[in-house]
Design a protein around this motif. Sequence first.
Motif, short mmCIF file in Angstrom:
data_model
loop_
_atom_site.label_atom_id
_atom_site.label_comp_id
_atom_site.label_asym_id
_atom_site.label_seq_id
_atom_site.Cartn_x
_atom_site.Cartn_y
_atom_site.Cartn_z
N LYS A 1 1.35 8.20 26.09
CA LYS A 1 1.23 6.75 26.20
C LYS A 1 1.26 6.03 24.85
O LYS A 1 1.77 4.92 24.76
CB LYS A 1 -0.08 6.42 26.94
CG LYS A 1 -0.31 4.97 27.19
CD LYS A 1 -1.56 4.77 28.02
CE LYS A 1 -1.80 3.31 28.29
NZ LYS A 1 -2.96 3.09 29.15
N TRP A 2 0.75 6.65 23.79
CA TRP A 2 0.51 5.91 22.56
C TRP A 2 1.40 6.30 21.39
O TRP A 2 1.57 5.52 20.46
CB TRP A 2 -0.95 6.07 22.15
CG TRP A 2 -1.90 5.63 23.20
CD1 TRP A 2 -2.70 6.44 23.98
CD2 TRP A 2 -2.18 4.30 23.63
NE1 TRP A 2 -3.45 5.68 24.85
CE2 TRP A 2 -3.14 4.36 24.65
CE3 TRP A 2 -1.69 3.05 23.23
CZ2 TRP A 2 -3.63 3.23 25.29
CZ3 TRP A 2 -2.18 1.92 23.88
CH2 TRP A 2 -3.13 2.02 24.89
N LYS A 3 1.95 7.50 21.37
CA LYS A 3 2.68 7.96 20.19
C LYS A 3 3.90 7.11 19.88
O LYS A 3 4.19 6.84 18.71
CB LYS A 3 3.06 9.43 20.32
CG LYS A 3 1.86 10.34 20.18
CD LYS A 3 2.24 11.80 20.30
CE LYS A 3 1.03 12.68 20.19
NZ LYS A 3 1.35 14.09 20.41
N GLY A 4 4.62 6.66 20.90
CA GLY A 4 5.79 5.80 20.66
C GLY A 4 5.40 4.51 19.99
O GLY A 4 6.08 4.04 19.06
N ILE A 5 4.30 3.91 20.42
CA ILE A 5 3.82 2.66 19.83
C ILE A 5 3.39 2.90 18.39
O ILE A 5 3.74 2.12 17.49
CB ILE A 5 2.65 2.09 20.66
CG1 ILE A 5 3.13 1.74 22.06
CG2 ILE A 5 2.02 0.89 19.96
CD1 ILE A 5 2.03 1.47 23.06
N PRO B 1 -3.44 -2.94 21.51
CA PRO B 1 -4.50 -3.32 22.46
C PRO B 1 -4.72 -2.21 23.48
O PRO B 1 -3.79 -1.59 23.96
CB PRO B 1 -3.95 -4.57 23.14
CG PRO B 1 -2.67 -4.89 22.51
CD PRO B 1 -2.27 -3.78 21.61
N GLY B 2 -5.97 -1.95 23.77
CA GLY B 2 -6.29 -0.99 24.81
C GLY B 2 -6.50 0.44 24.35
O GLY B 2 -6.93 1.28 25.13
N ILE B 3 -6.19 0.74 23.11
CA ILE B 3 -6.39 2.11 22.63
C ILE B 3 -7.80 2.24 22.07
O ILE B 3 -8.27 1.34 21.36
CB ILE B 3 -5.32 2.54 21.59
CG1 ILE B 3 -5.35 4.05 21.38
CG2 ILE B 3 -5.49 1.78 20.29
CD1 ILE B 3 -4.17 4.60 20.60
N SER B 4 -8.45 3.32 22.40
CA SER B 4 -9.80 3.53 21.86
C SER B 4 -9.70 4.18 20.48
O SER B 4 -8.68 4.77 20.13
CB SER B 4 -10.62 4.43 22.79
OG SER B 4 -10.11 5.75 22.76
#
Length: 123
Positions: free
Chosen positions: A32-36, A56-59
């Motif tokens: 979910k996050w690596k691309g961003i 936004p939304g990542i801990s």
Amino acid sequence: MSGFKSDQYGTCTFTVKQACPIELTMHIFGGKWKGIILSLLSQSPMYYNAMRREIPGISQRILTLQLRDLENDGIIEREETNDNPKKVLYYLTALGEDFVPILKSIETWGNAYLCKKNEHKRS
């Protein structure tokens, strides 16, 4: 590499003795996050806190884990400052820079897909 086992993913690995290159690539860059994270770092190096504000939304825990995975895979590097408190700057390695054109192609495909999907919904 961050936990990849060549017999762990799909039928591709059952037909070859080594990891399937597609599965390996998806393992390294997927999620979910690596691309961003990579998209942000492809624009410029970033400090940890600035990156966290941009996603936004990542801990804090997940961002740290994702950065650690990318660092262990040789895609990014980190540099600690001597400031008090210490700051950590992240940037792409040469290997990470090699992935940027692929990332841009994925972005282009994603935009085209969304346009076609929206056209289909309207008709």
